[in-house]
Design a protein around this motif. Structure first.
Motif, PDB file in Angstrom:
ATOM      1  N   LEU A   1       0.827  -1.209   0.000  1.00  0.00           N
ATOM      2  CA  LEU A   1       0.000   0.000   0.000  1.00  0.00           C
ATOM      3  C   LEU A   1       0.862   1.261   0.000  1.00  0.00           C
ATOM      4  O   LEU A   1       0.641   2.186  -0.789  1.00  0.00           O
ATOM      5  CB  LEU A   1      -0.909   0.021   1.236  1.00  0.00           C
ATOM      6  N   ILE A   2       1.821   1.289   0.907  1.00  0.00           N
ATOM      7  CA  ILE A   2       2.656   2.490   1.060  1.00  0.00           C
ATOM      8  C   ILE A   2       3.513   2.716  -0.179  1.00  0.00           C
ATOM      9  O   ILE A   2       3.541   3.813  -0.745  1.00  0.00           O
ATOM     10  CB  ILE A   2       3.551   2.357   2.305  1.00  0.00           C
ATOM     11  N   SER A   3       4.235   1.685  -0.608  1.00  0.00           N
ATOM     12  CA  SER A   3       5.181   1.848  -1.711  1.00  0.00           C
ATOM     13  C   SER A   3       4.477   2.218  -3.015  1.00  0.00           C
ATOM     14  O   SER A   3       4.991   3.021  -3.800  1.00  0.00           O
ATOM     15  CB  SER A   3       6.016   0.580  -1.899  1.00  0.00           C
ATOM     16  N   THR A   4       3.287   1.654  -3.248  1.00  0.00           N
ATOM     17  CA  THR A   4       2.556   1.980  -4.474  1.00  0.00           C
ATOM     18  C   THR A   4       2.076   3.426  -4.455  1.00  0.00           C
ATOM     19  O   THR A   4       2.142   4.135  -5.467  1.00  0.00           O
ATOM     20  CB  THR A   4       1.364   1.029  -4.664  1.00  0.00           C
ATOM     21  N   SER A   5       1.601   3.883  -3.303  1.00  0.00           N
ATOM     22  CA  SER A   5       1.161   5.277  -3.187  1.00  0.00           C
ATOM     23  C   SER A   5       2.323   6.244  -3.389  1.00  0.00           C
ATOM     24  O   SER A   5       2.195   7.260  -4.082  1.00  0.00           O
ATOM     25  CB  SER A   5       0.517   5.519  -1.812  1.00  0.00           C
ATOM     26  N   VAL A   6       3.463   5.927  -2.790  1.00  0.00           N
ATOM     27  CA  VAL A   6       4.639   6.782  -2.936  1.00  0.00           C
ATOM     28  C   VAL A   6       5.139   6.745  -4.381  1.00  0.00           C
ATOM     29  O   VAL A   6       5.526   7.780  -4.952  1.00  0.00           O
ATOM     30  CB  VAL A   6       5.748   6.351  -1.959  1.00  0.00           C
ATOM     31  N   LEU A   7       5.107   5.571  -5.005  1.00  0.00           N
ATOM     32  CA  LEU A   7       5.548   5.438  -6.387  1.00  0.00           C
ATOM     33  C   LEU A   7       4.727   6.322  -7.319  1.00  0.00           C
ATOM     34  O   LEU A   7       5.277   6.971  -8.223  1.00  0.00           O
ATOM     35  CB  LEU A   7       5.451   3.976  -6.819  1.00  0.00           C
ATOM     36  N   ARG A   8       3.428   6.373  -7.118  1.00  0.00           N
ATOM     37  CA  ARG A   8       2.591   7.238  -7.962  1.00  0.00           C
ATOM     38  C   ARG A   8       3.020   8.701  -7.827  1.00  0.00           C
ATOM     39  O   ARG A   8       3.038   9.445  -8.806  1.00  0.00           O
ATOM     40  CB  ARG A   8       1.116   7.067  -7.599  1.00  0.00           C
ATOM     41  N   ARG A   9       3.365   9.094  -6.631  1.00  0.00           N
ATOM     42  CA  ARG A   9       3.836  10.461  -6.427  1.00  0.00           C
ATOM     43  C   ARG A   9       5.179  10.684  -7.140  1.00  0.00           C
ATOM     44  O   ARG A   9       5.413  11.749  -7.723  1.00  0.00           O
ATOM     45  CB  ARG A   9       3.992  10.737  -4.933  1.00  0.00           C
ATOM     46  N   HIS A  10       6.056   9.694  -7.120  1.00  0.00           N
ATOM     47  CA  HIS A  10       7.334   9.835  -7.812  1.00  0.00           C
ATOM     48  C   HIS A  10       7.124  10.064  -9.309  1.00  0.00           C
ATOM     49  O   HIS A  10       7.809  10.900  -9.920  1.00  0.00           O
ATOM     50  CB  HIS A  10       8.194   8.583  -7.609  1.00  0.00           C
ATOM     51  N   LEU A  11       6.197   9.333  -9.899  1.00  0.00           N
ATOM     52  CA  LEU A  11       5.932   9.506 -11.332  1.00  0.00           C
ATOM     53  C   LEU A  11       5.401  10.906 -11.615  1.00  0.00           C
ATOM     54  O   LEU A  11       5.742  11.519 -12.638  1.00  0.00           O
ATOM     55  CB  LEU A  11       4.940   8.456 -11.828  1.00  0.00           C
ATOM     56  N   GLU A  12       4.558  11.422 -10.718  1.00  0.00           N
ATOM     57  CA  GLU A  12       4.038  12.782 -10.887  1.00  0.00           C
ATOM     58  C   GLU A  12       5.159  13.811 -10.810  1.00  0.00           C
ATOM     59  O   GLU A  12       5.206  14.768 -11.595  1.00  0.00           O
ATOM     60  CB  GLU A  12       2.980  13.077  -9.822  1.00  0.00           C
ATOM     61  N   THR A  13       6.061  13.619  -9.858  1.00  0.00           N
ATOM     62  CA  THR A  13       7.187  14.541  -9.711  1.00  0.00           C
ATOM     63  C   THR A  13       8.046  14.551 -10.965  1.00  0.00           C
ATOM     64  O   THR A  13       8.389  15.620 -11.491  1.00  0.00           O
ATOM     65  CB  THR A  13       8.055  14.142  -8.499  1.00  0.00           C
ATOM     66  N   MET A  14       8.390  13.361 -11.458  1.00  0.00           N
ATOM     67  CA  MET A  14       9.257  13.286 -12.624  1.00  0.00           C
ATOM     68  C   MET A  14       8.570  13.786 -13.889  1.00  0.00           C
ATOM     69  O   MET A  14       9.211  14.356 -14.776  1.00  0.00           O
ATOM     70  CB  MET A  14       9.755  11.850 -12.826  1.00  0.00           C
ATOM     71  N   GLN A  15       7.272  13.616 -13.963  1.00  0.00           N
ATOM     72  CA  GLN A  15       6.546  14.086 -15.150  1.00  0.00           C
ATOM     73  C   GLN A  15       6.593  15.610 -15.251  1.00  0.00           C
ATOM     74  O   GLN A  15       6.496  16.177 -16.343  1.00  0.00           O
ATOM     75  CB  GLN A  15       5.099  13.590 -15.118  1.00  0.00           C
ATOM     76  N   ARG A  16       6.749  16.280 -14.126  1.00  0.00           N
ATOM     77  CA  ARG A  16       6.894  17.737 -14.156  1.00  0.00           C
ATOM     78  C   ARG A  16       8.136  18.150 -14.948  1.00  0.00           C
ATOM     79  O   ARG A  16       8.206  19.257 -15.472  1.00  0.00           O
ATOM     80  CB  ARG A  16       7.005  18.296 -12.729  1.00  0.00           C
ATOM     81  N   LEU A  17       9.107  17.258 -15.022  1.00  0.00           N
ATOM     82  CA  LEU A  17      10.357  17.528 -15.736  1.00  0.00           C
ATOM     83  C   LEU A  17      10.389  16.857 -17.108  1.00  0.00           C
ATOM     84  O   LEU A  17      11.430  16.802 -17.759  1.00  0.00           O
ATOM     85  CB  LEU A  17      11.547  17.044 -14.900  1.00  0.00           C
ATOM     86  N   GLY A  18       9.252  16.325 -17.542  1.00  0.00           N
ATOM     87  CA  GLY A  18       9.188  15.663 -18.840  1.00  0.00           C
ATOM     88  C   GLY A  18       9.795  14.282 -18.851  1.00  0.00           C
ATOM     89  O   GLY A  18      10.151  13.760 -19.915  1.00  0.00           O
ATOM     90  N   ILE A  19       9.906  13.655 -17.693  1.00  0.00           N
ATOM     91  CA  ILE A  19      10.551  12.341 -17.575  1.00  0.00           C
ATOM     92  C   ILE A  19       9.480  11.259 -17.486  1.00  0.00           C
ATOM     93  O   ILE A  19       8.612  11.313 -16.615  1.00  0.00           O
ATOM     94  CB  ILE A  19      11.475  12.300 -16.348  1.00  0.00           C
ATOM     95  N   GLU A  20       9.573  10.278 -18.377  1.00  0.00           N
ATOM     96  CA  GLU A  20       8.578   9.211 -18.450  1.00  0.00           C
ATOM     97  C   GLU A  20       9.279   7.852 -18.498  1.00  0.00           C
ATOM     98  O   GLU A  20      10.469   7.762 -18.800  1.00  0.00           O
ATOM     99  CB  GLU A  20       7.689   9.402 -19.691  1.00  0.00           C
ATOM    100  N   TYR A  21       8.498   6.800 -18.227  1.00  0.00           N
ATOM    101  CA  TYR A  21       9.041   5.442 -18.166  1.00  0.00           C
ATOM    102  C   TYR A  21       8.155   4.496 -18.967  1.00  0.00           C
ATOM    103  O   TYR A  21       6.974   4.762 -19.202  1.00  0.00           O
ATOM    104  CB  TYR A  21       9.117   4.961 -16.710  1.00  0.00           C
ATOM    105  N   ASP A  22       8.748   3.377 -19.356  1.00  0.00           N
ATOM    106  CA  ASP A  22       8.000   2.337 -20.062  1.00  0.00           C
ATOM    107  C   ASP A  22       7.584   1.201 -19.127  1.00  0.00           C
ATOM    108  O   ASP A  22       6.506   0.635 -19.287  1.00  0.00           O
ATOM    109  CB  ASP A  22       8.859   1.762 -21.201  1.00  0.00           C
ATOM    110  N   PHE A  23       8.447   0.891 -18.166  1.00  0.00           N
ATOM    111  CA  PHE A  23       8.183  -0.282 -17.327  1.00  0.00           C
ATOM    112  C   PHE A  23       8.762  -0.068 -15.940  1.00  0.00           C
ATOM    113  O   PHE A  23       9.851   0.483 -15.779  1.00  0.00           O
ATOM    114  CB  PHE A  23       8.793  -1.530 -17.972  1.00  0.00           C
ATOM    115  N   LEU A  24       8.008  -0.527 -14.927  1.00  0.00           N
ATOM    116  CA  LEU A  24       8.413  -0.440 -13.530  1.00  0.00           C
ATOM    117  C   LEU A  24       8.549  -1.851 -12.963  1.00  0.00           C
ATOM    118  O   LEU A  24       7.603  -2.415 -12.422  1.00  0.00           O
ATOM    119  CB  LEU A  24       7.372   0.349 -12.720  1.00  0.00           C
ATOM    120  N   PRO A  25       9.719  -2.481 -13.123  1.00  0.00           N
ATOM    121  CA  PRO A  25       9.921  -3.811 -12.525  1.00  0.00           C
ATOM    122  C   PRO A  25      10.107  -3.672 -11.021  1.00  0.00           C
ATOM    123  O   PRO A  25      10.854  -2.801 -10.557  1.00  0.00           O
ATOM    124  CB  PRO A  25      11.208  -4.306 -13.202  1.00  0.00           C
TER     125      PRO A  25
END
Length: 673
Positions: A255-279
C-alpha cells in the motif's frame, strides 16, 4: 552535416594511405584550427605517421596534400587543402555549397540497431524524491532521448525502466514507522493514505518525515539497551517479512510503496521524464527469479556456500577485482549474496534482474498497466498471473543496458558484471554499462534560501551535504516549486500584459530548463553544488541563456513577418551566396553556419562518451555564436534584400539547431522571456 564532411574526408584519406603506403590507421583525428582564418578542419595525421615513415611531418603533409588536392573533384564541398606549421593539413570548405546543404537539413545518419535498456531514477518508494534523485533521472532521460533520436529516424529501439526496490530496508523502515510509531494495522494504513489523498496532503512528504522519525527512533538517546536491541530485531524481522511476502507486513508495504511510487511519477513528469516499465523487487522474489538465478550461479560455479570464517552459513561469490581465497582458508573478501538468515542481498536480486534484462533467465514478469502518459502507457510488474495483460510489450532481451546509478554503487555494479562474466555470459557483461554519477549538494547560499540553519564555518565551504535519513534533504517538488516561483517573479515583472496562466507556463519552462541544464552541464563524475541564482541566470552557461537566444531568434522572424522555414527556403544561391560569404563580414556568418552543422557530431560524441555535458557545452557555445551574430548583424534594418535573406537564414539555422539541442536535453524554450 559536419560529421558527413569529416567522414567523407577521412574515408578518402584512408584510401590514400592504402594506395601510397600500403596501410591504414584505425583512428584518424580531425581538429578545428585555432582560427577560422587558418581553415575549417585541421588534420594532424602527418605527425602520427612521422615515426612510422621516418620522414619529417611537413614532407608527409606535402605528399598527402598533393594526393588530396588531385582528388578535390571527388570531394564535394571541399575547396582547398593547405599545409600549416610543422605539418598540419588545413582544409577549407566550399562555403556556399555547404551552407545550402545545411539549410536543407542534410545531416549524417548516426545509425543504431538493436534494443537498448536504460534503467534510471530507481528511487526507494518510502519517501519523497530528493534533489540527488533528480540528477539520476535527468541523466537517464537525456541519454534515452539521445539514443532514441526519433527526429532523425535513426536511433535504437529504447526501453526505459525504473526499478522499484519495494522490499528493501528503506521500505521496511517506513513500515515500522506506520506500525510502531503510528500504531496502525493494515486497515488503518489504508484509511490514513485515503485521508491524506482526500485532504490534498502528499503521501511521499508524510513518509519523508516519518522515515526521519524512525531513523532517530532506532538509536533514540536514553533508551535501554534491550529496547534498542528489540528495535533492531524488529527492523530485520520486517525486512524478512517483506521478502517472504504473503503477510500483513508485506501488504502494508504494498500500500505504502505503491502510493509513494505514484507520487514519484508525478514529480518526474513535471520535468518531462517518463518510463516504459516499472519492474519491482517483490516480483523478482515472488516469481522465483532469484531462485532460478541462484541455481544458475551454483551450476556455473559462481555461487557457493561458505562453511568457515566470518561468512559461515552465507552463500557467497568471489568479489570483483579480488584474487579470492587461498588454499589455507576461506575468502574473507567474498561478496555475500545470501545472508546466513536466508535474506538475499541487493547484489543477488540484481544479478537475477539483469539475467532477465538480457533474456538469459527462463522467467518473466506478469504485467499490468499502471500510468498513462499522453502517447504511451507505463507498465508495472505484478506477481498475480490472473492480472497479467497479454497485450504488454517485450521489455527484456536487450542487446545492451545502461544503469544510471550513483558512483557509490560501483562495487555492487562490478559484482553483477563479474557474476555475468563468471557464468559465461561475456557478451552481456561487455554490454553492461554502469552510467555512474556523483552526488548533488547545495551551495551555502542555496541551503539558507531553503530554510536551513548554517553554521558560520559552513558558510565558507563550497557546498553543504544533505541527508534524507536525518530529515535534511531537499525534496524534489520543493526545489521545482521554488525555481518556478523565482522564474515567475521575473516573468511577471517583464510581461504583465500576459495572463497569469500563460506567465506560469512560461516560468515553468524556464525553471525546468534551468534545472535540467544545471544537472547536465557538469561531467557526471563531478559533485554538483546546486544554487538557485546560478541555475536561473540569463548569463553564463545556463539553460535560460540558451532559451533566451532562441527567443531572440524567434523575435526576429516575428518582426520580419516570416518563419524559420521560409527563411531557410529563401536563402540566396549561386555566385551571390559565394560572394557574400567570401568577405570578412561573411566569414562571421560562415562561423555560425559551421557551428550549427556540428550537432549530429556532438550527439555521436555524447553517446560514445556517455557524457551529456558535451551536448550542454555545445548548446551554450552555439547560443554564444548566435548572440555574437545578433549583436554584429542588424537583420531587421538590413536594406540589401539578398544580404537580408542570408541574415534571416543564418538566424533560422542557428535557432533550428539550438531548439534541437535543447530538445535532446529535455528542455523547451518559452515564447517570451
Amino acid at each position: 552535416m559536419y560529421r558527413t564532411i569529416q567522414q567523407t574526408l577521412l574515408t578518402r584519406l584512408q584510401a590514400i594511405l592504402l594506395a601510397k603506403y600500403d596501410f591504414a590507421l584505425a583512428n584518424l583525428a580531425v581538429e578545428q584550427p585555432p582560427s577560422i582564418a587558418m581553415g575549417d578542419l585541421a588534420l594532424p595525421i602527418a605527425f602520427e605517421l612521422a615515426k612510422r615513415l621516418r620522414k619529417a611531418p611537413r614532407a608527409i603533409a606535402a605528399e598527402l596534400q598533393q594526393a588530396l588536392t588531385e582528388d578535390l573533384a571527388n570531394l564535394p564541398g571541399f575547396a582547398s587543402i593547405e599545409i600549416a606549421g610543422a605539418g598540419y593539413l588545413n582544409v577549407r570548405l566550399d562555403r556556399a555549397s555547404i551552407v545550402l546543404r545545411i539549410a536543407q537539413d542534410d545531416h549524417a545518419d548516426i545509425g543504431g540497431a538493436g534494443f537498448r535498456l536504460i534503467e534510471h531514477t530507481s528511487i526507494n518508494p518510502n519517501k519523497a524524491a530528493h534533489v540527488g534523485h533528480l540528477r539520476n533521472a535527468i541523466l537517464g532521460d537525456t541519454f534515452a532521448r539521445l539514443l532514441r533520436r526519433d527526429e532523425y529516424k535513426s536511433g535504437y529501439e529504447i526501453g526505459v525502466q525504473n526499478y522499484i526496490d519495494n522490499t528493501g530496508v528503506q521500505v521496511a523502515d517506513v513500515v515500522v514507522g506506520f506500525r510502531e510509531l503510528l500504531k496502525l494495522s493494515l486497515d488503518g494504513v489504508g484509511e490514513l493514505l485515503t485521508e491524506l489523498m482526500e485532504t490534498n496532503q502528499l503521501v511521499d512528504f508524510f513518509c519523508w518525515d516519518l522515515y526521519a522519525r524512525v531513523s532517530q527512533w532506532y538509536a533514540e538517546a536514553g533508551t535501554p539497551a534491550d529496547e534498542l536491541a528489540r528495535r533492531k530485531q524488529l527492523r530485520l524481522d520486517t525486512l524478512h517479512a517483506l521478502e517472504t511476502g504473503g503477510n500483513e507486513t508485506a501488504a502494508i508495504a504494498e500500500l505504502i510503496s505503491t502510493s509513494v511510487l505514484r507520487r514519484h511519477l508525478e514529480t518526474m513528469q513535471r520535468l518531462g521524464i517518463e518510463y516504459d516499465f516499472l519492474p519491482r523487487e517483490s516480483e523478482i522474489l515472488s516469481l522465483d527469479f532469484w531462485h532460478a538465478a541462484r541455481q544458475l550461479m551454483i551450476e556455473r560455479g559462481v555461487l557457493y556456500l561458505e562453511t568457515e570464517g566470518k561468512n559461515t552459513g552465507c552463500w557467497v561469490m568471489k568479489r570483483a577485482g579480488t584474487e579470492g581465497g587461498g588454499e589455507e582458508g576461506p575468502d574473507e573478501e567474498a561478496k555475500v549474496i545470501v545472508r546466513s538468515n536466508g535474506t538475499v542481498t541487493y547484489v543477488g536480486k540484481d544479478v537475477a534482474y539483469h539475467l532477465w534484462k538480457f533474456g538469459l533467465l527462463d522467467k518473466d514478469f506478469y504485467y499490468e498497466k499502471f500510468h498513462h502518459y499522453s502517447n504511451h502507457c507505463c507498465w508495472i510488474s505484478t506477481g498475480d498471473e490472473a492480472a497479467n495483460d497479454p497485450t504488454h510489450p517485450v521489455f527484456a532481451k536487450a542487446d545492451a543496458i545502461y544503469n544510471v546509478i550513483d558512483s557509490s554503487q560501483s562495487d555492487p555494479q562490478n559484482n553483477v558484471i563479474a557474476a555475468l562474466r563468471g557464468m559465461g555470459f561475456r557478451a552481456a557483461a561487455d554490454n553492461y554499462t554502469h552510467f555512474s554519477y556523483e552526488k548533488v549538494a547545495l551551495t551555502p547560499r542555496c541551503a539558507i534560501e531553503l530554510g536551513y540553519t548554517i553554521a558560520d564555518e559552513d558558510k565558507l565551504r563550497p557546498f553543504i551535504e544533505v541527508s534524507g535519513r536525518k530529515g535534511l534533504g531537499v525534496k524534489a517538488d520543493d526545489l521545482i516549486d521554488k525555481l518556478i516561483a523565482a522564474a515567475k517573479a521575473e516573468v511577471d515583472e517583464r510581461h504583465p500584459e500576459l495572463d497569469d496562466a500563460e506567465r506560469l507556463q512560461i516560468a515553468s519552462r524556464i525553471a525546468v530548463g534551468a534545472l535540467r541544464y544545471f544537472m547536465l552541464r557538469f561531467n557526471r563524475n563531478t559533485i554538483i553544488a546546486f544554487d538557485f541564482k546560478d541555475a536561473l541566470s540569463f548569463e553564463g552557461e545556463t539553460g535560460p541563456y540558451v532559451q533566451y537566444a532562441i527567443v531572440r531568434a524567434s523575435n526576429i522572424f516575428r518582426k520580419a513577418e516570416t518563419t524559420e522555414a521560409e527563411a531557410l527556403a529563401n536563402i540566396p544561391r549561386g555566385e551571390e551566396l559565394s560572394a557574400l560569404l567570401a568577405t570578412d563580414d561573411g566569414t562571421s556568418l560562415w562561423e555560425t553556419w559551421l557551428a550549427a552543422s556540428r550537432l549530429t557530431l556532438l550527439i555521436e560524441q555524447t553517446i560514445s562518451a556517455a557524457e551529456p555535458a558535451l551536448l550542454t557545452k555545445y548548446a551554450f557555445q552555439l547560443a554564444q555564436q548566435f548572440n555574437n551574430f545578433y549583436h554584429r548583424h542588424h537583420v531587421l534594418t538590413e536594406q540589401d534584400p539578398t544580404r537580408r535573406a542570408l541574415l534571416l537564414a543564418t538566424a533560422a539555422v542557428a535557432r533550428r539547431e539550438m531548439v534541437r539541442a535543447l530538445g535532446y536535453l529535455g528542455i523547451e524554450a518559452p515564447p517570451v522571456m
